[in-house]
Design a protein around this motif. Structure first.
Motif, short mmCIF file in Angstrom:
data_model
loop_
_atom_site.label_atom_id
_atom_site.label_comp_id
_atom_site.label_asym_id
_atom_site.label_seq_id
_atom_site.Cartn_x
_atom_site.Cartn_y
_atom_site.Cartn_z
N ARG A 45 36.86 0.99 25.80
CA ARG A 45 37.41 2.10 24.85
C ARG A 45 38.53 3.20 25.17
NH1 ARG A 45 31.62 4.18 21.17
NH2 ARG A 45 32.28 2.36 19.43
N ALA A 46 38.26 2.49 26.83
CA ALA A 46 39.13 3.18 27.41
C ALA A 46 40.13 2.61 28.57
CB ALA A 46 38.49 4.32 28.58
N THR A 47 41.24 2.46 28.81
CA THR A 47 41.91 1.96 30.21
C THR A 47 41.57 2.30 31.65
OG1 THR A 47 43.59 1.72 28.37
CG2 THR A 47 44.59 2.02 30.77
N PHE A 80 28.76 -0.70 31.88
CA PHE A 80 29.87 -0.36 32.63
C PHE A 80 30.74 1.26 33.03
CE2 PHE A 80 29.45 -4.35 30.67
CZ PHE A 80 30.31 -4.94 31.14
N ALA A 81 31.20 1.01 34.11
CA ALA A 81 31.85 2.50 34.02
C ALA A 81 33.43 2.40 34.42
CB ALA A 81 30.77 3.43 35.57
N VAL A 82 33.66 3.04 33.51
CA VAL A 82 35.29 3.01 34.13
C VAL A 82 35.78 4.22 34.21
CG1 VAL A 82 37.39 2.36 32.31
CG2 VAL A 82 35.71 1.33 31.90
N GLY A 83 36.73 4.11 35.03
CA GLY A 83 37.95 5.18 35.59
C GLY A 83 39.11 4.88 36.04
N GLY A 84 40.17 6.21 36.60
CA GLY A 84 41.37 5.49 36.28
C GLY A 84 41.51 5.26 38.34
N SER A 85 40.41 4.96 39.11
CA SER A 85 40.90 4.29 40.11
C SER A 85 39.26 3.35 40.63
CB SER A 85 41.15 5.71 41.14
OG SER A 85 39.86 6.30 41.47
N ARG A 86 40.05 2.98 41.79
CA ARG A 86 38.41 1.63 41.73
C ARG A 86 37.38 2.43 43.15
NH1 ARG A 86 41.65 -3.69 43.54
NH2 ARG A 86 39.66 -4.95 43.70
N ASP A 138 27.57 -0.61 21.81
CA ASP A 138 27.35 0.72 22.91
C ASP A 138 26.66 0.31 23.96
OD1 ASP A 138 29.72 2.15 21.32
OD2 ASP A 138 27.64 2.70 20.02
N ASP A 139 25.61 -0.50 22.98
CA ASP A 139 24.39 0.17 24.55
C ASP A 139 25.17 -1.37 25.72
OD1 ASP A 139 22.31 0.09 25.89
OD2 ASP A 139 21.08 -0.96 24.53
N PHE A 140 25.12 -2.08 25.55
CA PHE A 140 26.54 -2.98 26.58
C PHE A 140 26.92 -2.54 26.88
CE2 PHE A 140 24.32 -6.19 23.41
CZ PHE A 140 23.26 -7.63 25.02
N ARG A 141 27.96 -1.48 26.45
CA ARG A 141 29.21 -1.26 26.94
C ARG A 141 29.11 0.00 28.09
NH1 ARG A 141 30.74 0.78 22.23
NH2 ARG A 141 32.21 -1.44 21.34
N SER A 142 27.94 0.77 27.78
CA SER A 142 27.66 1.64 28.34
C SER A 142 27.22 1.59 30.34
CB SER A 142 25.97 3.03 27.71
OG SER A 142 24.54 1.67 27.93
N ARG A 153 42.70 -2.36 29.72
CA ARG A 153 43.27 -1.51 28.89
C ARG A 153 42.34 -1.32 28.05
NH1 ARG A 153 48.61 -3.41 26.14
NH2 ARG A 153 48.32 -1.66 24.93
N ARG A 154 42.69 -0.44 26.61
CA ARG A 154 41.37 0.01 25.56
C ARG A 154 41.81 -1.31 24.40
NH1 ARG A 154 42.82 2.67 20.88
NH2 ARG A 154 44.98 2.89 22.03
N GLY A 155 40.22 -1.57 24.07
CA GLY A 155 40.62 -2.97 23.56
C GLY A 155 40.86 -4.45 24.27
N GLU A 156 40.60 -4.04 25.16
CA GLU A 156 40.18 -4.99 26.06
C GLU A 156 38.91 -5.92 26.08
OE1 GLU A 156 44.75 -6.11 28.35
OE2 GLU A 156 42.91 -5.62 29.62
N ALA A 157 38.48 -7.09 26.09
CA ALA A 157 36.57 -6.97 26.82
C ALA A 157 36.57 -7.02 27.77
CB ALA A 157 36.80 -8.86 26.22
N LEU A 158 35.19 -6.41 27.95
CA LEU A 158 34.60 -6.38 29.23
C LEU A 158 33.53 -7.11 29.33
CD1 LEU A 158 33.55 -2.43 28.58
CD2 LEU A 158 35.32 -3.21 30.06
N ALA A 159 32.51 -7.44 28.04
CA ALA A 159 30.90 -8.46 28.16
C ALA A 159 31.18 -9.55 27.14
CB ALA A 159 30.74 -8.38 28.51
#
Length: 409
Positions: free
Chosen positions: A202-204, A262-268, A256-260, A237-243
């Motif tokens: 849900r985020a880029t 994953f931590a997505v941020g602006g830098s590595r 949402d439970d699986f998505r939680s 990118r927003r909409g791309e697959a995490l898992a």
């Protein structure tokens, strides 16, 4: 790692968190000094409860503001110097350095302690017993400030050195590599799902952390398997697959439970992404090899750090160090040795092929890594061949080219 631990570690590395904690401790010590006045002997209260404590606090309040301001200015100067001399990706280690944060937080906390204590004294908040306790606490604060000041001066001597930054990045990368070596598939096992529902981002941004234990618990609850498609360090990118989960239909609450996890941020982040540390080391070497800097010695130092890290990555885990795979329902990709080599040695091979000492040192490093049978042998040999080809086009003098070829033979 556990997502809550990851968020706590990230929060704890913020400078304002430690400074706020020390400030609260200082204000609390100043206000609570009156609470123990009843246990202070009369002779001690009469001897130490005079006006000398106010003079000590006034000196602390007037001097520590200047010390804190100077320290923040020195840290900003070091931050800027590291960003320009090494790479901006390593500058964050300056503000997250524990000793730097403790020194700055001590100065801020002691300053607020002195201000609050002087104000409370002028408001006649303390009796003689409270002033005696305040006197002893002030002596302890003076000793702590003196110790932190000396430690801060010692830290300033190495804070902005590129060599010190290389050591810091190497240490952080080593920790991440050792953690990944213990759990090569993030605690899961290799494999792939051919079908199933996709968990979309849900985020880029970059994947900073993945919580494998949470994914395992969520998969057990729904009796399915989950495959990580975006490991730590990946850009999504927003909409791309995490898992992907082995369910044909999945409710939004389950997604949402699986998505939680994953931590997505602006830098590595260095913590769960060992390749990021290798990339930063490669950037330091590339900056040193630029015509504006022209510092091949730093590139040679990075080569040495890279060989040490690759050596530890290839070292077999001792008995008891390798962790079993606790997440049997989790599928994850491994780290590829070719990617590790390219992350740290790729920039040196591209930008240092025209420098004889750097090329010779890198060739020797690659030959040593290719000497041992294993997963690193093939990628190291291929990179050495590519480096020789680059050197042939970048070294116009025959004697220099012959020297490089003699090492690569």
């Amino acid at each position: 790692m556990n997502r809550w631990r990851f968020y706590w570690l990230r929060l704890r590395r913020e400078l304002w968190v430690r400074a706020t904690a020390y400030a609260a401790l200082g204000v609390g010590a100043a206000l609570l000094a009156a609470g123990g006045a009843q246990w202070v002997p009369d002779a001690m209260a009469e001897r130490l409860g005079g006006e000398s404590v106010e003079e000590i606090l006034t000196i602390l309040a007037s001097s520590l503001l200047a010390v804190a301001t100077f320290s923040v200015g020195a840290m900003v100067t070091a931050y800027t110097a590291v960003s320009q001399g090494a790479t901006p990706r390593v500058a964050a280690l300056v503000t997250s350095d524990g000793q730097t944060q403790r020194s700055l937080a001590t100065f801020v906390g002691a300053f607020l302690y002195a201000i609050v204590a002087v104000t409370a004294i002028n408001a006649r908040y303390y009796g003689e017993g409270g002033r005696a306790i305040l006197f002893l606490v002030s002596l302890a604060v003076v000793a702590l400030v003196a110790f932190r000041l000396l430690a801060w001066i010692n830290r300033l001597s190495s804070l902005a050195r590129v060599g010190h930054m290389i050591d810091l990045v190497e240490d952080r990368t080593r920790d991440a590599l050792q953690a990944r070596r213990r759990r090569p598939y993030l605690g899961g096992r290799p494999g792939a799902l051919t079908s199933g529902a996709l968990i979309l981002s849900r985020a880029t941004g970059y994947i900073q952390n993945v919580d494998p234990d949470h994914l395992q618990d969520a998969a057990e609850e729904r009796d399915c398997h989950v495959q990580i498609l975006a490991p730590p360090g990946s850009f999504v990118r927003r909409g791309e697959a995490l898992a992907r989960v082995s369910l044909t239909r999945c409710e939004e609450a389950a997604l949402d439970d699986f998505r939680s996890a994953f931590a997505v941020g602006g830098s590595r982040s260095y913590d769960q992404d060992p390749r990021f540390g290798l990339v930063v080391l490669g950037e330091i070497a590339a900056k040193a090899l630029s015509p504006g800097v022209n510092d091949p010695g730093t590139a040679v130092q990075v080569v040495g750090a890279g060989v040490r890290l690759m050596d530890e990555w290839l070292e077999p885990a001792a008995e008891g160090q390798a962790e079993p795979s606790p997440c049997s329902r989790l599928l994850a990709p491994p780290l590829a040795e070719a990617d590790l080599l390219d992350d740290i040695f790729g920039p040196i091979a591209r930008y240092g092929a025209g420098d004889v000492p750097v090329t010779v040192r890198l060739l020797k490093a690659l030959k040593s890594l290719a000497a041992d049978p294993g997963p690193m042998q093939g990628p190291a040999r291929q990179m050495a061949e590519d480096l020789l080809a680059r050197a042939q086009g970048a070294l116009p003098i025959a004697a220099d080219l012959a020297r490089v070829r003699s090492v690569g033979a």
